[in-house]
Design a protein around this motif. Structure first.
Motif, short mmCIF file in Angstrom:
data_model
loop_
_atom_site.label_atom_id
_atom_site.label_comp_id
_atom_site.label_asym_id
_atom_site.label_seq_id
_atom_site.Cartn_x
_atom_site.Cartn_y
_atom_site.Cartn_z
N VAL A 119 -9.46 -18.62 51.81
CA VAL A 119 -9.86 -18.45 50.36
C VAL A 119 -8.40 -17.70 49.56
CG1 VAL A 119 -10.97 -17.02 48.78
CG2 VAL A 119 -12.24 -17.82 50.59
N ASP A 120 -8.12 -18.58 48.31
CA ASP A 120 -7.16 -18.10 47.75
C ASP A 120 -7.46 -16.99 46.73
OD1 ASP A 120 -5.17 -17.64 45.56
OD2 ASP A 120 -4.77 -19.88 45.47
N TRP A 121 -7.02 -15.77 47.47
CA TRP A 121 -7.74 -14.47 46.64
C TRP A 121 -7.24 -14.25 45.34
CZ3 TRP A 121 -3.72 -10.90 45.91
CH2 TRP A 121 -2.63 -11.10 46.64
N LYS A 122 -5.97 -14.76 45.17
CA LYS A 122 -5.54 -14.57 43.71
C LYS A 122 -6.53 -15.39 42.59
CE LYS A 122 -0.69 -13.38 44.80
NZ LYS A 122 0.70 -13.67 44.77
N GLU B 221 -6.91 -9.82 42.62
CA GLU B 221 -5.79 -8.99 42.46
C GLU B 221 -6.10 -7.63 42.42
OE1 GLU B 221 -2.61 -9.99 42.23
OE2 GLU B 221 -2.43 -11.98 41.46
N GLY B 222 -5.28 -6.90 43.23
CA GLY B 222 -5.42 -5.36 42.95
C GLY B 222 -6.62 -4.78 44.00
N PHE B 223 -7.18 -5.86 44.67
CA PHE B 223 -8.23 -5.47 45.91
C PHE B 223 -7.68 -4.90 46.92
CE2 PHE B 223 -11.61 -6.35 48.95
CZ PHE B 223 -12.72 -5.88 48.41
N GLY B 224 -6.46 -4.95 47.31
CA GLY B 224 -5.61 -4.19 48.46
C GLY B 224 -4.24 -4.57 47.96
N LYS B 225 -3.66 -3.90 48.98
CA LYS B 225 -2.05 -3.94 48.91
C LYS B 225 -1.47 -5.24 49.50
CE LYS B 225 -1.42 0.88 47.94
NZ LYS B 225 -0.84 2.12 48.69
N GLU B 226 -0.51 -5.94 48.93
CA GLU B 226 0.01 -7.08 49.81
C GLU B 226 1.09 -6.34 50.67
OE1 GLU B 226 1.30 -11.28 48.66
OE2 GLU B 226 1.06 -10.20 46.66
N GLY B 227 1.11 -6.68 51.91
CA GLY B 227 1.92 -6.41 53.10
C GLY B 227 1.61 -5.12 53.74
N ASP B 228 2.34 -4.90 54.66
CA ASP B 228 2.21 -3.49 55.58
C ASP B 228 0.66 -3.16 55.66
OD1 ASP B 228 5.06 -3.39 55.53
OD2 ASP B 228 4.93 -2.53 53.12
N PRO C 229 6.44 -8.84 63.60
CA PRO C 229 6.64 -9.45 62.45
C PRO C 229 5.88 -10.41 62.08
CG PRO C 229 8.04 -10.23 64.15
CD PRO C 229 7.19 -9.23 64.92
N GLY C 230 6.09 -10.90 60.90
CA GLY C 230 5.52 -12.10 60.30
C GLY C 230 4.26 -11.98 59.71
N GLU C 231 3.86 -10.80 59.21
CA GLU C 231 2.31 -10.56 58.58
C GLU C 231 2.22 -11.40 57.32
OE1 GLU C 231 0.30 -6.49 56.86
OE2 GLU C 231 1.43 -6.54 58.89
N THR C 232 1.04 -11.65 57.28
CA THR C 232 0.63 -12.53 56.04
C THR C 232 -0.62 -11.78 55.40
OG1 THR C 232 -0.86 -14.09 57.03
CG2 THR C 232 1.41 -14.85 56.89
N THR C 233 -0.96 -12.09 54.18
CA THR C 233 -1.99 -11.46 53.55
C THR C 233 -2.93 -12.42 53.02
OG1 THR C 233 -0.52 -9.77 52.44
CG2 THR C 233 -2.45 -10.08 51.37
N THR C 234 -4.29 -12.05 53.43
CA THR C 234 -5.43 -12.88 53.07
C THR C 234 -6.64 -11.92 52.78
OG1 THR C 234 -6.59 -12.95 55.32
CG2 THR C 234 -4.88 -14.61 54.75
#
Length: 362
Positions: free
Chosen positions: A158-161, A166-173, A210-215
């Motif tokens: 799913v394209d979360w944007k 937006e703002g439902f969680g932080k991107e990365g880490d 490494p290489g973490e993505t966000t969904t």
């Protein structure tokens, strides 16, 4: 299989509302009248047996059934039981055609039932608590597992944007933040010293792949958190979005994969690890299941699974320790919550074993 059958009986269906979770039903009926499209009373309230975190109720009217999820009463850990976040993710996914219950409304006014809550459609179908699917044929088991993994992959695709999250969680880490969160919860609810947990708290954050993505991540995707079609091998609603956020899809998927590696004795809910011949049983091997997920998400493979298994067992130990803390405080909902205490040490040892496979000093 007897224990798993008992689990199906223990968690399925409804019961009278527990005394500690009762509320003024006339106030809820008035709110439903004002806020739920098509609502017609009178209202009868039952409580679902399963789901120990957020009390969940069946709202029965002459023409329709609804479901209410609410925060439990009492003192709660910070950021826990975020039913407002559950409502937001369901509200975002439903218009996309993703299988979730239709959301009707969120109530932030604690005067109505004592805590914030939301109401959604009651999706009629099968909730199965035993991962071995003892009442299904091999072909049916295969089809259910294929439906599960495709529905999971669809969520991560799913394209979360575009979905307005937006703002439902932080991107990365995500992994680093999760380790910090569950370390904090574990420490806040700690009842005994577990050396493996201390070692994991030190090693895990320093060795994140490494290489973490966000969904979008569900956080607790499993068989008993979904409703299957009454007769078909099809997922018609994914439930229990309390832990959902934006994060690493591999962390989310590898937590689901724990079903293939967890010791059979960890839970009474039916372990596929107890099956000698998965192929004859109709259940995909872990390698087959990973290949299905990769095919649906366009990935070439999933390296670093040993690290992710260590991380997920550590996270689960932190979650269970939090439940133990709530039992101690008198705010846990499920009668079986105390049995979780016996699972924390084995989970810590399991996590440490996989962490050593991933390179943690032994």
């Amino acid at each position: 299989m007897a224990e798993a059958a008992n689990a199906q009986d223990l968690y399925s269906g409804t019961k009278e509302v527990a005394e500690s979770h009762q509320f003024d039903e006339t106030k809820l009926a008035a709110w439903m009248e004002a806020n739920v499209e098509g609502y017609e009373g009178p209202l009868v309230v039952r409580q679902f047996k399963g789901g120990q975190s957020n009390p969940t109720y069946q709202l029965v009217t002459p023409k329709k059934k609804y479901v209410m999820r609410r925060k439990p009463p009492g003192t709660l850990l910070p950021s826990a039981h975020a039913v407002d976040r559950e409502f937001r993710i369901i509200n975002a996914l439903y218009p996309l055609g993703y299988p979730v219950a239709r959301p009707y409304g969120l109530c932030m006014d604690e005067e109505v039932v004592g805590t914030i809550f939301y109401v959604m459609d009651m999706v009629e179908g099968r909730i199965l608590w035993d991962g071995t699917l003892p009442d299904s044929t091999p072909a049916e088991r295969r089809a259910i597992y294929e439906a599960k993994v495709k529905t999971f992959a669809d969520l991560h695709n799913v394209d979360w944007k575009k979905a307005g999250l937006e703002g439902f969680g932080k991107e990365g880490d995500y992994i680093a933040r999760q380790i910090h969160r569950w370390t904090k919860q574990y420490k806040a609810s700690e009842t005994m010293h577990i050396p493996e947990m201390e070692q994991l708290i030190e090693w895990l954050p320093k060795n994140i792949p490494p290489g973490e993505t966000t969904t979008i991540v569900h956080g607790d995707y499993r068989l008993d958190n979904m409703v299957l079609h009454p007769t078909e091998s099809k997922v018609i609603a994914v439930l229990d979005w309390e832990l959902s956020t934006l994060g690493d899809p591999i962390a989310d998927f590898s937590y689901h994969l724990m079903n293939w590696v967890m010791p059979p004795g960890d839970s009474a809910r039916g372990s596929i690890m107890a099956i000698d011949d998965l192929k004859a049983w109709g259940i995909p091997t872990m390698e087959e299941y990973v290949a299905m997920y990769c095919a649906h998400t366009g990935r070439k493979g999933l390296p670093e699974l040993d690290y992710y298994f260590a991380y997920n067992a550590f996270r689960l130990a932190g979650i269970l320790q939090g439940i133990i803390g709530r039992v101690r405080a008198g705010t846990a909902n499920s009668a079986n919550a105390e049995s979780n205490a016996a699972r924390v040490v084995p989970l810590a040892k399991f996590a440490a074993e996989y962490a050593r496979r991933a390179g943690m000093p032994g």
